[in-house]
Design a protein around this motif. Structure first.
Motif, PDB file in Angstrom:
ATOM      1  N   UNK A  52       0.817  -1.213   0.000  1.00 42.31           N
ATOM      2  CA  UNK A  52       0.000   0.000   0.000  1.00 42.31           C
ATOM      3  C   UNK A  52       0.852   1.266   0.000  1.00 42.31           C
ATOM      4  N   UNK A  53       1.857   1.324   0.865  1.00 32.30           N
ATOM      5  CA  UNK A  53       2.650   2.554   0.981  1.00 32.30           C
ATOM      6  C   UNK A  53       3.480   2.836  -0.267  1.00 32.30           C
ATOM      7  N   UNK A  54       3.617   1.831  -1.141  1.00 35.59           N
ATOM      8  CA  UNK A  54       4.358   2.006  -2.392  1.00 35.59           C
ATOM      9  C   UNK A  54       3.423   2.136  -3.587  1.00 35.59           C
ATOM     10  N   UNK A  55       2.145   2.352  -3.292  1.00 36.48           N
ATOM     11  CA  UNK A  55       1.173   2.513  -4.361  1.00 36.48           C
ATOM     12  C   UNK A  55       0.321   1.298  -4.626  1.00 36.48           C
ATOM     13  N   UNK A  56       0.549   0.211  -3.887  1.00 42.23           N
ATOM     14  CA  UNK A  56      -0.236  -0.993  -4.068  1.00 42.23           C
ATOM     15  C   UNK A  56       0.356  -1.920  -5.118  1.00 42.23           C
ATOM     16  N   UNK A  57      -0.265  -3.073  -5.259  1.00 39.31           N
ATOM     17  CA  UNK A  57       0.197  -4.050  -6.247  1.00 39.31           C
ATOM     18  C   UNK A  57       0.257  -3.379  -7.619  1.00 39.31           C
ATOM     19  N   UNK A  58       1.415  -3.459  -8.318  1.00 42.39           N
ATOM     20  CA  UNK A  58       1.604  -2.687  -9.553  1.00 42.39           C
ATOM     21  C   UNK A  58       1.059  -3.332 -10.820  1.00 42.39           C
ATOM     22  N   UNK A  59       0.522  -4.534 -10.725  1.00 40.64           N
ATOM     23  CA  UNK A  59       0.011  -5.205 -11.913  1.00 40.64           C
ATOM     24  C   UNK A  59       1.050  -6.011 -12.657  1.00 40.64           C
ATOM     25  N   UNK A  60       2.231  -6.134 -12.098  1.00 42.46           N
ATOM     26  CA  UNK A  60       3.326  -6.877 -12.711  1.00 42.46           C
ATOM     27  C   UNK A  60       4.061  -7.627 -11.614  1.00 42.46           C
ATOM     28  N   UNK A  61       4.201  -8.942 -11.774  1.00 40.23           N
ATOM     29  CA  UNK A  61       4.778  -9.760 -10.714  1.00 40.23           C
ATOM     30  C   UNK A  61       6.248  -9.432 -10.449  1.00 40.23           C
ATOM     31  N   UNK A  62       7.026  -9.168 -11.493  1.00 39.07           N
ATOM     32  CA  UNK A  62       8.433  -8.818 -11.291  1.00 39.07           C
ATOM     33  C   UNK A  62       8.564  -7.501 -10.530  1.00 39.07           C
ATOM     34  N   UNK A  63       7.800  -6.498 -10.935  1.00 40.00           N
ATOM     35  CA  UNK A  63       7.840  -5.213 -10.236  1.00 40.00           C
ATOM     36  C   UNK A  63       7.382  -5.376  -8.790  1.00 40.00           C
ATOM     37  N   UNK A  64       6.328  -6.160  -8.605  1.00 32.35           N
ATOM     38  CA  UNK A  64       5.801  -6.369  -7.259  1.00 32.35           C
ATOM     39  C   UNK A  64       6.839  -7.019  -6.358  1.00 32.35           C
ATOM     40  N   UNK A  65       7.544  -8.011  -6.889  1.00 32.81           N
ATOM     41  CA  UNK A  65       8.563  -8.710  -6.103  1.00 32.81           C
ATOM     42  C   UNK A  65       9.703  -7.761  -5.727  1.00 32.81           C
ATOM     43  N   UNK A  66      10.105  -6.929  -6.662  1.00 34.43           N
ATOM     44  CA  UNK A  66      11.166  -5.957  -6.395  1.00 34.43           C
ATOM     45  C   UNK A  66      10.724  -4.945  -5.352  1.00 34.43           C
ATOM     46  N   UNK A  67       9.514  -4.453  -5.478  1.00 41.43           N
ATOM     47  CA  UNK A  67       8.979  -3.503  -4.497  1.00 41.43           C
ATOM     48  C   UNK A  67       8.890  -4.137  -3.113  1.00 41.43           C
ATOM     49  N   UNK A  68       8.421  -5.355  -3.072  1.00 35.90           N
ATOM     50  CA  UNK A  68       8.215  -6.032  -1.797  1.00 35.90           C
ATOM     51  C   UNK A  68       9.527  -6.189  -1.036  1.00 35.90           C
ATOM     52  N   UNK A  69      10.612  -6.423  -1.766  1.00 33.42           N
ATOM     53  CA  UNK A  69      11.911  -6.629  -1.127  1.00 33.42           C
ATOM     54  C   UNK A  69      12.412  -5.389  -0.407  1.00 33.42           C
ATOM     55  N   UNK A  70      11.856  -4.222  -0.721  1.00 33.51           N
ATOM     56  CA  UNK A  70      12.302  -2.981  -0.080  1.00 33.51           C
ATOM     57  C   UNK A  70      11.543  -2.676   1.205  1.00 33.51           C
ATOM     58  N   UNK A  71      10.510  -3.428   1.500  1.00 33.27           N
ATOM     59  CA  UNK A  71       9.668  -3.128   2.647  1.00 33.27           C
ATOM     60  C   UNK A  71      10.340  -3.484   3.972  1.00 33.27           C
ATOM     61  N   UNK A  72       9.953  -2.776   5.001  1.00 33.77           N
ATOM     62  CA  UNK A  72      10.380  -3.048   6.376  1.00 33.77           C
ATOM     63  C   UNK A  72       9.537  -4.221   6.891  1.00 33.77           C
ATOM     64  N   UNK A  73      10.176  -5.365   7.122  1.00 33.59           N
ATOM     65  CA  UNK A  73       9.416  -6.550   7.519  1.00 33.59           C
ATOM     66  C   UNK A  73       8.705  -6.356   8.861  1.00 33.59           C
ATOM     67  N   UNK A  74       9.325  -5.639   9.783  1.00 32.82           N
ATOM     68  CA  UNK A  74       8.667  -5.405  11.072  1.00 32.82           C
ATOM     69  C   UNK A  74       7.390  -4.590  10.869  1.00 32.82           C
ATOM     70  N   UNK A  75       7.424  -3.615   9.962  1.00 36.16           N
ATOM     71  CA  UNK A  75       6.228  -2.819   9.684  1.00 36.16           C
ATOM     72  C   UNK A  75       5.143  -3.683   9.049  1.00 36.16           C
ATOM     73  N   UNK A  76       5.528  -4.562   8.126  1.00 35.10           N
ATOM     74  CA  UNK A  76       4.536  -5.451   7.509  1.00 35.10           C
ATOM     75  C   UNK A  76       3.825  -6.256   8.590  1.00 35.10           C
TER      76      UNK A  76
END
Length: 303
Positions: free
Chosen positions: A143-167
Motif C-alpha cells: 500500500x505505501x508504495x502505491x499498491x500491487x503494480x500489476x506486474x509480478x516482477x515489479x511487485x517482487x522488487x517492491x516487496x523486497x524494499x519493505x520493512x518486515x517489522x512494519x509489515x
C-alpha cells in the motif's frame, strides 16, 4: 516439455526438470534475478530462447486461473483503509463478503498474500472465502508504495524494499480491524500462502484471541514465541518443497513441547505453491484436499 502456448490446465510441474523448478523457486523468492534464472535455466533446456519460453509458462496466468469473478452476484467486494500502527499512512485491504445475509454475523478471515503483494490470485482467494460464507479481509503490504503494480516482477522488487517489522505490525492491525468490522461475528481466523503462510503463523503467536490459523508452506514464527499460540493450527506443506520443509521438524518439536493444538499435512509430490492455480506448480488433488480441510476448520472454530 511445456511450450509457450500451453495453458494452466495443461501445464504440470512434472513436465519440468527438477533443476528448473528449483531455479524458479529461487527466482520467485529473490535468491536470483530474472537474468540469473534465464542464464542457469538455459543450461538445462538448450538455450536462452527455450529458457525464456519456460519462464513464461511457469509465471502466473491470473485470468485463466480465476475461480470467482469480482462481479459474481453471490458476493460484494470493497476496500477499506486501515491505519498503520507506526503512524505511516494506512494499509489498504480488499474485502469480500457474501450477499443476501444481512441479518447474519459472519465469521472473519484475514488473508495474507505471497511476496508480491495483493495480486489478482489472492483477491480471488478472498472471493472464494466469501462464497463459502466468510467475511474475508486481504491487506496489501505494498500500500505505501502505491499498491500491487500489476506486474509480478515489479511487485517482487517492491516487496523486497519493505520493512518486515512494519509489515508484521500492519497485518496485526488489519486483524484487529477485521475483528470489529460491521457484519462480522468477532471471531477471526487467518490463512496465508508462502510469505503469507509465515504471517499466518506469526499472527497465531502474536494475537491471543485468533481462533484458527492456516499457513500454506510458510515459515514458522520465532520459536520462542510458539508457547504464546492459542489458535488452532492447520499446517500445509508440499512434499517437494525442501526449502520450506526444512524448518518443520524444529517447529513441530516446539508445538508439541508447548501443547499447541495443530494438525500438519505434507502432500506427497506437491510443490511449493501447490494451491496457486495460476501456475504449473498447482496440484489440484493436493489443493482440493487442503482447501476442504481449511474450510472445515474455519467453520468449526469461527462459528
Amino acid at each position: 516439455m511445456p511450450s509457450e502456448s500451453d495453458t494452466p490446465s495443461s501445464r504440470r510441474a512434472a513436465d519440468y526438470p527438477r533443476a528448473v523448478l528449483d531455479l524458479f523457486d529461487a527466482y520467485v523468492h529473490g535468491t536470483i534475478d530474472r537474468r540469473g534464472f534465464l542464464q542457469q535455466c538455459a543450461i538445462h533446456v538448450g538455450g536462452t530462447a527455450a529458457a525464456t519460453a519456460m519462464l513464461t509458462t511457469l509465471s502466473p496466468d491470473f485470468a485463466r486461473g480465476q475461480v470467482i469473478p469480482p462481479d459474481d452476484r453471490r458476493i460484494a467486494v470493497s476496500h477499506v483503509d486501515i491505519p498503520s500502527p507506526r503512524g505511516n499512512g494506512t494499509i489498504r485491504a480488499y474485502v469480500a463478503r457474501p450477499v443476501g445475509r444481512t441479518d447474519a454475523r459472519l465469521p472473519v478471515i484475514l488473508v495474507a498474500h505471497e511476496n508480491r503483494g495483493l495480486n489478482p490470485h489472492i483477491e480471488d482467494i478472498a472471493r472464494r472465502l466469501a462464497v463459502d460464507g466468510f467475511l474475508a479481509v486481504a491487506p496489501d503490504a505494498l500500500t505505501t508504495l502505491g499498491g500491487y503494480p500489476g506486474d509480478e516482477d515489479k511487485a517482487r522488487t517492491m516487496f523486497a524494499t519493505l520493512d518486515r517489522a512494519k509489515i508484521q505490525e500492519d497485518f496485526i492491525a488489519a486483524a484487529a480491524h477485521a475483528k470489529g468490522m460491521a457484519g462480522g461475528n468477532g471471531r477471526v481466523g487467518a490463512v496465508g500462502f508462502c510469505f503469507g503462510g509465515g504471517i499466518a503463523n506469526l499472527l497465531a503467536a502474536r494475537i491471543p484471541d485468533l481462533r484458527a490459523a492456516v499457513p500454506f508452506y510458510g515459515s514458522p514464527p520465532p520459536i520462542e514465541e510458539v508457547p504464546a499460540i492459542k489458535a488452532e493450527l492447520l499446517i500445509h506443506y508440499g512434499g517437494n518443497d525442501a526449502r520450506t520443509n526444512a524448518a518443520w521438524p524444529g517447529y513441530e518439536e516446539a508445538l508439541k513441547k508447548a501443547g499447541i493444538r495443530y494438525r500438519a499435512f505434507i502432500y506427497d509430490g506437491a510443490e511449493h505453491g501447490f494451491n496457486n492455480d495460476t501456475t504449473p506448480r498447482f496440484d489440484k488433488a493436493a489443493a482440493d484436499l487442503a482447501w476442504a480441510r481449511t474450510i472445515a476448520l474455519f467453520r468449526r472454530t469461527l462459528g
